[in-house]
Scaffold this active site. Structure first.
Site, PDB file in Angstrom:
ATOM      1  N   LYS A   1     -13.656   6.161   5.418  1.00 29.07           N
ATOM      2  CA  LYS A   1     -14.016   7.079   4.326  1.00 29.07           C
ATOM      3  C   LYS A   1     -15.538   7.084   4.136  1.00 29.07           C
ATOM      4  O   LYS A   1     -16.132   8.098   3.807  1.00 29.07           O
ATOM      5  CB  LYS A   1     -13.310   6.622   3.039  1.00 29.07           C
ATOM      6  CG  LYS A   1     -13.534   7.513   1.845  1.00 29.07           C
ATOM      7  CD  LYS A   1     -12.431   7.328   0.816  1.00 29.07           C
ATOM      8  CE  LYS A   1     -12.484   5.985   0.108  1.00 29.07           C
ATOM      9  NZ  LYS A   1     -13.592   5.830  -0.818  1.00 29.07           N
TER      10      LYS A   1
ATOM     11  N   HIS B   1       0.834  -1.191   0.000  1.00 29.43           N
ATOM     12  CA  HIS B   1       0.000   0.000   0.000  1.00 29.43           C
ATOM     13  C   HIS B   1       0.870   1.241   0.000  1.00 29.43           C
ATOM     14  O   HIS B   1       1.742   1.402   0.854  1.00 29.43           O
ATOM     15  CB  HIS B   1      -0.953  -0.033   1.197  1.00 29.43           C
ATOM     16  CG  HIS B   1      -2.108  -0.943   0.940  1.00 29.43           C
ATOM     17  ND1 HIS B   1      -1.927  -2.254   0.588  1.00 29.43           N
ATOM     18  CD2 HIS B   1      -3.445  -0.729   0.941  1.00 29.43           C
ATOM     19  CE1 HIS B   1      -3.108  -2.802   0.379  1.00 29.43           C
ATOM     20  NE2 HIS B   1      -4.049  -1.904   0.588  1.00 29.43           N
TER      21      HIS B   1
HETATM   22  P1  PGA Z   1      -7.257  -0.628  -0.263  1.00 28.89           P
HETATM   23  O1  PGA Z   1      -6.618  -0.241   1.120  1.00 28.89           O
HETATM   24  O2  PGA Z   1      -7.519   0.648  -0.996  1.00 28.89           O
HETATM   25  O3  PGA Z   1      -6.202  -1.460  -0.899  1.00 28.89           O
HETATM   26  O4  PGA Z   1      -8.476  -1.404   0.043  1.00 28.89           O
HETATM   27  C1  PGA Z   1      -7.093   0.816   1.800  1.00 28.89           C
HETATM   28  C2  PGA Z   1      -6.057   1.287   2.808  1.00 28.89           C
HETATM   29  O5  PGA Z   1      -5.168   0.544   3.169  1.00 28.89           O
HETATM   30  O6  PGA Z   1      -6.159   2.437   3.235  1.00 28.89           O
END
Ligand code: PGA
Length: 899
Positions: free
Chosen positions: A562, A129
């Site tokens: 979110k 990520h």
């Molecule tokens: P994702 O992860 O967008 O891969 O689902 C979200 C995050 O880790 O904030």
């Protein structure tokens, strides 16, 4: 840089800051040094209350701006390093011995701990990520400085190679100064695979076996191997079209090669070490048999059965290396051996040697068999197998849906799967799952998406055949919303032989890879218990889970945040976990929760120790998986020492969360939960109203957000291989959570970490009850503590300047004051509930750390705003774009855990 008041109490920061100042003066020139010093001192004054102090930023030329930003970034990096050394950010009091003592005090004895550990699993799962802004080269310099500082601590004036320690540190800082901060090229998945591999190979491989030795001593017996590192890199293709069958194959092959080379080296070293001669000590039959079978007939070793046995083991391992990697071992060895069929067979040979050493000890003093290199190697084999880290697969449910629809259509089974309702889907999929014939035909032409999905699953099946089933055990289904989402994955697994239907003669269905739902919106978290109830009611699922005895469910922190804001997200995650616990208990299935969290509080960040301990009672059960992402990886696992501290904290917290009696009475739980429901409902309403508008589609807010923050600029950082949005739309729903959180952090709003909480606290009538909850409920205390950090790092004065970037002034004037007043309410409410007169009053170390940073961040923010203004006004000078990216990088570094 010269001594900063406030950092005087951290001598490391003073020392490193001074060296950085020397480097800037030597390599950047005296003028740059003087300007930097001036801005730093002025900014400190301003933070002490001198609001009208001029920072003199407008006197910097563009070139000076770039150098200045780099200087402040490096200072923050060195300050982070110094703090990490002092353990400001490490998990304190989180060692296993302390946890055992605590448990003993509560009447939980060692036998109970060992019983739990027999079934335990703790898995930090590394993901790609994209929140790590630093290049690997910068991190490497940082780590070299950390190692040199350790030497300096020990009073050494020279390195083992003969360099003067302080000069060596200065050299590394000079190299940092001359290393390009920004990436020129975008990152590829293979780069991400390499990065993860370096942590696994250089840190996890040596650190975990060493840690077990400490744990064995703490418990007075050998503890089971319950830590299993994992990775997503090369297998997580949710929204990342660059993750393909090739990336999966490469990731697994590299990992396997790395671990086998490690074992080869370890066996080689053991051979050198275990020089026991039969002239001086008899060897038991097991070792003799291994020695005989080894084919090692060298006269010089004829009295050294351990060495001969290890030569044979080495030969078999070298053959395994050749079989799994297709290459000869780096040091091939003279003997021939048959490859090991699996890690268990390799381990069994090592255990024979260990047993023989124990026998020796029975004659003598016990010096040979406890711990040592052999003990660590056995540990490593138990932990890392031939695959190093379990690699998960992940894909979005919507993709599976389309692929299954196409397969069904081409096979003539169902022309329009997507138009079916849930119950029709379920019965169709179940029918298909009971049928062993595959759907895909070699004669049909499928869409690229379907081909790519089938290819990666075929690669997974191949990997199971090559490295054994431990290399991939889970497949995560993102945005899981129904039972059909899980069945669809099983259909695809069946296509490649990883799901087998039960037979007519009654044997159960089986799945070599577990389908794991990821629930990640507020609605999906609420629906999770019902979905899992339905799931467990399916007869074929009952067979599969009975064979495995547990099922994993993943819960998503950032997307739920979110979707519903900070408080509602944390509360929904907690409630879903508790409700799932009952569903699992009713189904008689063990529950394993996988926490998808990031570094920033808006993505579930904060102390892992506190977070695990604050899990609802009964939901940990000794088994937990947690994602470790982006900058958190270098922070927690950058060195063996920090990896050991953090892994131990995770293990201790898991023990405590699993075994400690519930901190709350049933009556308090009910009272507090009811209060949380009320708080969460009002926080949710406030958050949704701001972000999504009352009609669920607030174009005004979207424009405001995009113009106020450097969202668009962030993608220029090239910090990850995947795109910032899952789709082309500009809806907040479709934006990935990381850029959402990251851009709010840059603008010092950090909205995902707190918005809505102030309104909820102030509307809640019983303030006494809130104070009671903050005192006595780990869940609430941890939520507030994380939020407090965020509030302390945010700054509405600076945020207001970012709001000045919004072109439509009426729009900005309509939205920004809502954020400002929400912040004030949150700030005031927090102090009231926690009974403090100022933020972080109860956490002086953290307070000092944040205060130290703020004067360094503000000038960066102000410069960033100016550069963004110029860029948006059409100034094409390439240095402006570079300056913006450098400032993003510097602010992220200074804030820590900003993405
Ligand atoms: P994702 O992860 O967008 O891969 O689902 C979200 C995050 O880790 O904030």
């Amino acid at each position: 840089m010269a001594t900063l008041p406030g950092i005087a109490n951290n001598p490391d920061i003073r020392f490193l800051g001074k060296l950085l100042g020397d480097v800037i003066r030597a390599y950047g020139g005296d003028t740059l040094y003087q300007r930097t010093e001036y801005i730093r001192a002025a900014s400190v004054d301003r933070h002490r209350g001198g609001t009208d102090v001029d920072l003199g930023l407008d006197r910097l030329s563009l070139d000076e701006t770039l150098d200045f930003v780099r200087g402040f970034m490096l200072f923050s990096m060195l300050a982070n390093l110094a703090e990490d050394r002092q353990g400001v950010t490490a998990e304190r009091g989180a060692d296993l011995a302390a946890a055992l003592e605590r448990l003993a005090g509560e009447g939980i004895d060692k036998a109970q701990v060992m019983h739990l550990l027999d079934h335990a699993l703790i898995a930090p799962v590394l993901t790609a990520h994209p929140t790590e802004v630093r290049r690997k080269s910068m991190i490497d310099h940082r780590n070299r400085i950390a190692a040199l500082m350790l030497l300096r601590d020990g009073g050494a004036s020279e390195t083992p190679d003969g360099d003067n320690v302080e000069e060596a540190i200065l050299r590394q800082i000079a190299l940092l100064w001359q290393t390009r901060v920004l990436r020129r090229e975008r990152l590829y998945v293979t780069d991400e695979v390499e990065t993860a591999l370096s942590y696994l190979r250089e840190v996890f491989l040596p650190a975990l076996p060493a840690l077990y030795q400490r744990w064995d001593r703490a418990l007075g017996e050998r503890v089971p191997s319950f830590v299993r590192p994992g990775s997503w890199i090369g297998g997580d293709r949710d929204g990342n079209p660059f993750v393909t069958a090739d990336s999966l194959t490469t990731a697994l092959a590299k990992a396997s090669e790395a671990v086998l080379v490690y074992y080869l080296d370890a066996v080689h070293a053991l051979g050198a070490e275990l020089s026991i001669s039969t002239d001086l000590a008899p060897a038991d039959a097991g070792v003799q048999a291994l020695a005989e079978a080894s084919g090692d007939t060298a006269e010089s070793r004829s009295d050294e059965p351990y060495r001969r046995a290890l030569s044979g083991i080495y030969a078999r391992l070298a053959a395994t290396h050749r079989a799994l990697t297709g290459k000869p071992a780096p040091r091939p060895g003279a003997l021939k051996g048959e490859r090991y069929p699996d890690p268990q067979a390799f381990r069994a040979d090592l255990v024979i040697i260990a047993r023989a050493l124990r026998q020796e000890d029975h004659q003598g003093g016990g010096a040979l068999s406890s711990g040592g290199a052999l003990g660590r190697l056995v540990r490593a084999v138990e932990t890392f197998g031939f695959h190093l880290a379990t690699l998960d697969l992940r894909q979005n449910s919507a993709v599976h849906e389309r692929v299954v629809a196409e397969l069904l259509k081409v096979a003539g089974v169902e022309a329009d799967y997507l138009s079916l309702g849930e119950s029709q889907r379920v019965s169709l999929l179940r029918h298909e799952l009971s049928n062993a014939r595959p759907l895909a035909s070699p004669f049909a032409a499928y869409s690229e998406e379907t081909q790519s999905e089938l290819a990666i699953l075929r690669a997974a099946a191949q990997a199971h055949a090559t490295y054994g089933p431990a290399c991939i055990t889970q497949h995560i289904v993102s945005m899981a919303q129904s039972v059909s989402d899980l069945l669809e994955l099983n259909i695809l697994l069946k296509e490649v032989g990883l799901y087998r239907p039960g037979g007519a003669s009654g044997e159960a269905s089986s799945a070599a890879i577990m389908a794991v739902p990821l629930f990640e919106t507020i609605g999906d978290l609420e629906a999770a218990p019902a979905i899992m109830t339905e799931w467990f009611a399916l007869p074929e699922v009952r067979g599969i889970t009975a064979a495995r005895s547990f099922q994993e469910v993943m819960i998503g922190y950032s997307d739920s945040n979110k979707d519903g804001g900070y408080l509602t997200s944390t509360w929904s995650l907690s409630k879903a976990s508790t409700a799932l616990k009952s569903v699992f208990a009713d189904a008689g299935v063990g529950m394993q929760l996988f926490h998808g969290r990031g570094g920033a509080v808006g993505r579930g960040g904060g102390s892992s120790f506190a977070a695990i301990r604050a899990q609802p009672p009964g939901t940990v059960q000794g088994r937990i998986r947690i994602t470790e992402q982006g900058e958190v990886i270098a922070g927690k696992y950058g060195t063996r020492e920090s990896a050991m501290t953090n892994l131990e904290a995770m293990a201790s917290a898991t023990l405590l969360a699993s075994l400690e009696p519930d901190a709350l009475s049933a009556a308090d739980t009910a009272r507090f939960s009811a209060a949380m429901d009320t708080l969460s409902a009002s926080a949710f309403a406030a958050y949704r109203d701001l972000v999504y508008g009352s009609n669920g589609n607030d174009a005004g807010f979207r424009t405001f957000f995009r113009q106020m923050t450097p969202l668009a600029e962030i993608s220029g950082l090239k910090i990850g291989s995947r795109p910032a949005s899952r789709t082309k739309s500009d809806r907040i729903e479709d934006l990935r959570a990381i850029p959402w959180v990251f851009s709010w952090a840059q603008a010092r709003v950090m909205l995902p970490g707190w918005y809505g909480v102030g309104q909820a606290l102030s509307a809640f009538p019983d303030k006494g009850l809130l104070a009671e909850m903050a005192q006595g409920w780990p869940f609430f205390a941890a939520s507030l503590a994380n939020m407090e950090q965020v509030i302390a790092k945010s700054d509405m004065g600076i945020a207001a300047r970012y709001a000045g970037l919004v072109e439509d002034r009426a729009l900005a004037d309509a939205i920004f004051p809502r954020i400002e007043s929400g912040w004030q309410q949150t700030h005031d409410g927090l102090l009231q509930v926690t009974g403090q007169s100022r933020l972080l009053e109860a956490h002086p170390a953290l307070d000092a750390s944040i205060r130290l940073r703020l004067p360094y961040i503000e000038p960066l923010n102000l410069l960033q705003i100016e550069l963004i203004k110029r860029r948006r006004a059409g100034d094409e000078d390439a240095r402006i774009g570079e300056g913006i990216l450098l400032s993003i990088n510097a602010i992220a570094t200074a804030l820590r855990n900003s993405g």
